[in-house]
Design an enzyme around this catalytic site. Structure first.
Site, PDB file in Angstrom:
ATOM      1  N   GLY A 205       0.816  -1.210   0.000  1.00  0.00           N
ATOM      2  CA  GLY A 205       0.000   0.000   0.000  1.00  0.00           C
ATOM      3  C   GLY A 205       0.841   1.248   0.000  1.00  0.00           C
ATOM      4  N   GLY A 208       2.384   5.488   4.708  1.00  0.00           N
ATOM      5  CA  GLY A 208       1.593   6.090   5.770  1.00  0.00           C
ATOM      6  C   GLY A 208       0.223   5.495   5.982  1.00  0.00           C
ATOM      7  N   LYS A 211       1.122   0.120   7.398  1.00  0.00           N
ATOM      8  CA  LYS A 211       1.680  -1.222   7.192  1.00  0.00           C
ATOM      9  C   LYS A 211       2.591  -1.615   8.356  1.00  0.00           C
ATOM     10  CE  LYS A 211       3.432  -0.024   3.247  1.00  0.00           C
ATOM     11  NZ  LYS A 211       2.864   1.349   3.214  1.00  0.00           N
ATOM     12  N   GLU A 428      -9.974  33.362  -6.958  1.00  0.00           N
ATOM     13  CA  GLU A 428     -10.611  32.321  -6.143  1.00  0.00           C
ATOM     14  C   GLU A 428     -12.116  32.264  -6.379  1.00  0.00           C
ATOM     15  OE1 GLU A 428      -8.916  30.072  -4.899  1.00  0.00           O
ATOM     16  OE2 GLU A 428      -6.987  31.093  -5.052  1.00  0.00           O
TER      17      GLU A 428
END
Ligand code: ADP
Ligand code: MG
Ligand code: ZN
EC number: 3.4.24.-
Length: 604
Positions: A205, A208, A211, A428
Site C-alpha cells: 500500500g 503512511g 503497514k 478564487e
C-alpha cells in the site's frame, strides 16, 4: 540520518602519546634495571676477586659462572664470566666463598630489557588499535567485526505495545492477519483439517497507511517472538553480508518457532533481478537469492510466518511472489470515509477535546489523506489549541489543521499589495463560481485569500457530500473547467494573466492527460491504453506505451480538452459577472468565507 562524527582526535595524537611514554620509560625506568645488570668480566678478574675474598656467592650454570663480587667502590655487584677448564676451581672456591651455587638474579635481565623496551610498546599499540576499532564500530553504527550476525530486533508484545485496536479501519487486512495470529496460537486447528498456512504475507500500500503499524500490532496480538528487520539493513556496509544476514535471521527464527519474521521495505532487497543495468547489483541479488532459498527451505508447519511490507509491489521479483513464498497479498489502501473517521477517533483519544467534535466533517474534508496524515492533523490541532492558550481542542482547531496539512501555515505577516489581493480574490471566486454553476462538481466548502506557507495566496476548498469512488466523464470535464476558472476570472476582469494559475495549470494538464491516456474518455482514442502507471503507490509517474506519432496526437487531444474547459469557464463567468464582482468584494472584506455564505450571496 545522523551526521557522522569525525574522530575527536587524530590518530597521530595517540601515536605521539605512546612514543612519549616509550621515551620516558627508556630514560627513567630503564637505568634502574641497567644498574642491576650483570657485568661481563674475564676469568682472571673472577679469580683475583676470589683470592681477595670479595666474592660472596658463586653459581655455575650452562658453562658460565655467575658470581657476586665487589666493584672498585666496594659495592656488591653481580658479574658473569665463562667457565674455564680449571680442575682446581672447586677447591679454591671451597675456602674463599661462603655461598656456593647460591641463587643468582635471573640472568635474563638483558632479556627483560628487551621485552620492556620493545614488546611493551607493541602491546600498547595493539591495545590502542583495539580501542580505536571499537570506537569506529560504534560510529559506524554496526558491528563491523561480527560478520553475518543479523541485527533483527526481537519485539515482544509488551515492547511494541500496539494491538489491532490501535489500527483503525483496514478491516480486511486485520482479518487476514488475525488468521495468521490464530494459526500461531493453535496450529493444530489448521493442520487437523489439512490446511497449511501461507508461509509469507505481503502488506502492500501507499506510504503512511499503517503497514508497519499493522505488523507491530500483529506482534502485540500474537504473543510469539517477533523478529523485525528493515530491508535496507540487509544491504549494508560490507559486501557479501546481506546473504549471511538472511541465513542468520532464518536460523534464529527456526530456533524460536513459532514466531513471526517481519521484513519492512522489502523492495530494497526484492527488486527484479533482470532490470538490465551494467553488471547488475550482485550484492542485492545474492541477498535476494538467499531469501528465496531460505523461504523454500523451512517447514511451514513449524510455525514461522514471514510478513513483509512494501509500497512498490510492481518492482518485486516475480520469484518472491509465487505460491510458497509470499503467496498472500494484503492490500493496505488509503482509508475511505469511514476509515478516516475511525483513524481520527483513534488518534483523538490521545488528546483532550471539546465534547462535540464532528469527526465526519473532518473526514469529508480529507479525502485521499493517509493514516499518517490524519494522525498529523490531530496533532496539529492540539498544538494550535496550546498556542492559543486553550486546554481543549476544538472543531475549528481541527479544521484549521486540515488546511495546515494541505496548504501549510498561514503567513500572517505577508505583505501583499491591495491590487494583488484583488486579483487573488477574483481568481478564487472564479474557481468557486465555475464550480457552483456546474451540476457535476463538488460543493464549495470554503474560500480564503489568506496566504499560506506553501506559497498559495488563496484557495478554494471543495468537499464532496459523501465518499466518491468513481469519476464520470462529466465530473472530469467540470473539474477541468473549475481548475481553469481562476485564470478565466483574471482575464475577464483585469484583461491580464498572472503566475498565480501555475498550480491550476499543472493539475488541469495532469487530469486532461489521464483522461486521454488512461481513462479512455476521448472519442479519438476510445478505450486504448496509452500510458501505464509505474508506481501506483508513490505518486504514480506514467510512461507512454505508444508510438511517437500517437504521442503527438495525445498532446493535441489534451490541449483540446483544456481549451474547451477554459472556454466554458469564461462563458460561465461572463454570464455571472455581477455575482463575480459582488462575491469578490465580499471576500476581499472578509478574507475567508464559508460555502454557506458563498451560496447565500449567489442565490440572493
Ligand atoms: P507505513 O508503514 O504504511 O508507511 P506506518 O505504519 O508507519 O505507515 O504509519 C505511520 C503512522 O500513521 C502510524 O504510526 C499511525 O500513527 C498512523 N496510522 C496510519 N494508519 C493508521 C490506521 N489505520 N490507524 C491508526 N493510525 C494509523
Ligand atoms: Mg512503514
Ligand atoms: Zn487557482
Amino acid at each position: 540520518m545522523k551526521e557522522q562524527k569525525s574522530p575527536k582526535k587524530p590518530l597521530l595524537f595517540y601515536y605521539a602519546i605512546v612514543m612519549l611514554a616509550v621515551i620516558l620509560f627508556n630514560s627513567m625506568v630503564m637505568p634502574y634495571f641497567v644498574r642491576r645488570q650483570v657485568t661481563d668480566v674475564d676469568y682472571s678478574t673472577f679469580l683475583s676477586q676470589v683470592e681477595e675474598g670479595k666474592v660472596e656467592s658463586v653459581t655455575i650454570e650452562d658453562g658460565e659462572i655467575l658470581f657476586k663480587g665487589k666493584d672498585e667502590n666496594g659495592e656488591a655487584r653481580w658479574y658473569i664470566t665463562g667457565e674455564m677448564n680449571d680442575p682446581n676451581l672447586v677447591e679454591r672456591l671451597k675456602d674463599k666463598v661462603p655461598s656456593f651455587n647460591a641463587p643468582a638474579p635471573q640472568k635474563s635481565s638483558p632479556i627483560i630489557t628487551l621485552l620492556l623496551s620493545y614488546l611493551l610498546p607493541i602491546l600498547l599499540f595493539m591495545g590502542l588499535g583495539q580501542l580505536l576499532m571499537k570506537s569506529m564500530e560504534k560510529r559506524m553504527g554496526g558491528n563491523a567485526m561480527t560478520f553475518g550476525k543479523s541485527n533483527a530486533k526481537i519485539y515482544v508484545s509488551a515492547q511494541t505495545g500496539k494491538t489491532f485496536a490501535d489500527v483503525a479501519g483496514q478491516d480486511e487486512a486485520k482479518e487476514s492477519l488475525q488468521e495468521i495470529v490464530d494459526f500461531l496460537h493453535d496450529p493444530a486447528k489448521y493442520t487437523a483439517i489439512g490446511a497449511t498456512m501461507p508461509k509469507g504475507a505481503l502488506l502492500v500500500g501507499p506510504p503512511g497507511t499503517g503497514k508497519t503499524l499493522l505488523a507491530q500490532a500483529v506482534a502485540g496480538e500474537a504473543q510469539v517472538p517477533f523478529f523485525s528487520i528493515s530491508g535496507s539493513e540487509f544491504v549494508e556496509m560490507f559486501v557479501g553480508m546481506g546473504a549471511a544476514k538472511v541465513r542468520d535471521l532464518f536460523k534464529q527464527a527456526q530456533e524460536k518457532a513459532p514466531c513471526i519474521v517481519f521484513i519492512d521495505e522489502i523492495d530494497t532487497i526484492g527488486k527484479k533481478r533482470d532490470n538490465g543495468g551494467i553488471g547488475g547489483n550482485d550484492e542485492r541479488e545474492q541477498t535476494l537469492n538467499q531469501l528465496l532459498t531460505e523461504m523454500d527451505g523451512f517447514d511451514g508447519k513449524k510455525g514461522v510466518v514471514i510478513l513483509a511490507a512494501t509500497n512498490r509491489p510492481d518492482t518485486l521479483d516475480k520469484a518472491l511472489l509465487r505460491p510458497g513464498r509470499f503467496d498472500r497479498r494484503i492490500p493496505v489502501e488509503l482509508p475511505d470515509l469511514a476509515g478516516r473517521e475511525a483513524i481520527l477517533k483513534v488518534h483523538s483519544k490521545k488528546i483532550l477535546t471539546e465534547p462535540d467534535i464532528d469527526y465526519r466533517a473532518i473526514a469529508l474534508a480529507t479525502s485521499g489523506a493517509s493514516g499518517a496524515e490524519l494522525a498529523n492533523i490531530i496533532n496539529e490541532g492540539a498544538l494550535r489549541a496550546v498556542r492559543s492558550g486553550r486546554t481543549l481542542v476544538s472543531q475549528s482547531d481541527l479544521e484549521e489543521s486540515v488546511e495546515v496539512v494541505i496548504a501549510g501555515y498561514q503567513r500572517k505577516n505577508a505583505v501583499i499589495s491591495p491590487k494583488e489581493r484583488e486579483i487573488v480574490a477574483y481568481h478564487e471566486i472564479g474557481h468557486a463560481l465555475v464550480a457552483a454553476k456546474q451540476s457535476d462538481s463538488a460543493p464549495v466548502h470554503k474560500i480564503t485569500i489568506i496566504p499560506r506557507t506553501s506559497g498559495a495566496l488563496g484557495y478554494t476548498m471543495q468537499v464532496d457530500e459523501g465518499e466518491k469512488f468513481l469519476m464520470s466523464r462529466e465530473e472530469a470535464y467540470s473539474k477541468l473547467a473549475t481548475l481553469t476558472g481562476g485564470r478565466a476570472a483574471e482575464e475577464l476582469i483585469f484583461g491580464t494573466m498572472t503566475s498565480g494559475a501555475s498550480n491550476d495549470i499543472e493539475q488541469a494538464t495532469r487530469l486532461a492527460r489521464s483522461m486521454v491516456t488512461r481513462l479512455g474518455m476521448t472519442d479519438a482514442f476510445d478505450m486504448m491504453a496509452l500510458e501505464t502507471l509505474n508506481n501506483q503507490y508513490l505518486g504514480g509517474d506514467a510512461s507512454l506505451t505508444c508510438s511517437p506519432q500517437t504521442a503527438a496526437k495525445i498532446d493535441d487531444q489534451v490541449l483540446a480538452l483544456i481549451k474547451n474547459a477554459h472556454a466554458r469557464a469564461v462563458e460561465i463567468l461572463k454570464e455571472n459577472q455581477e455575482k463575480l464582482h459582488e462575491l469578490a468584494s465580499y471576500l476581499l472584506e472578509k478574507e475567508t468565507i464559508t460555502g454557506e455564505e458563498f451560496m447565500e450571496i449567489l442565490n440572493r
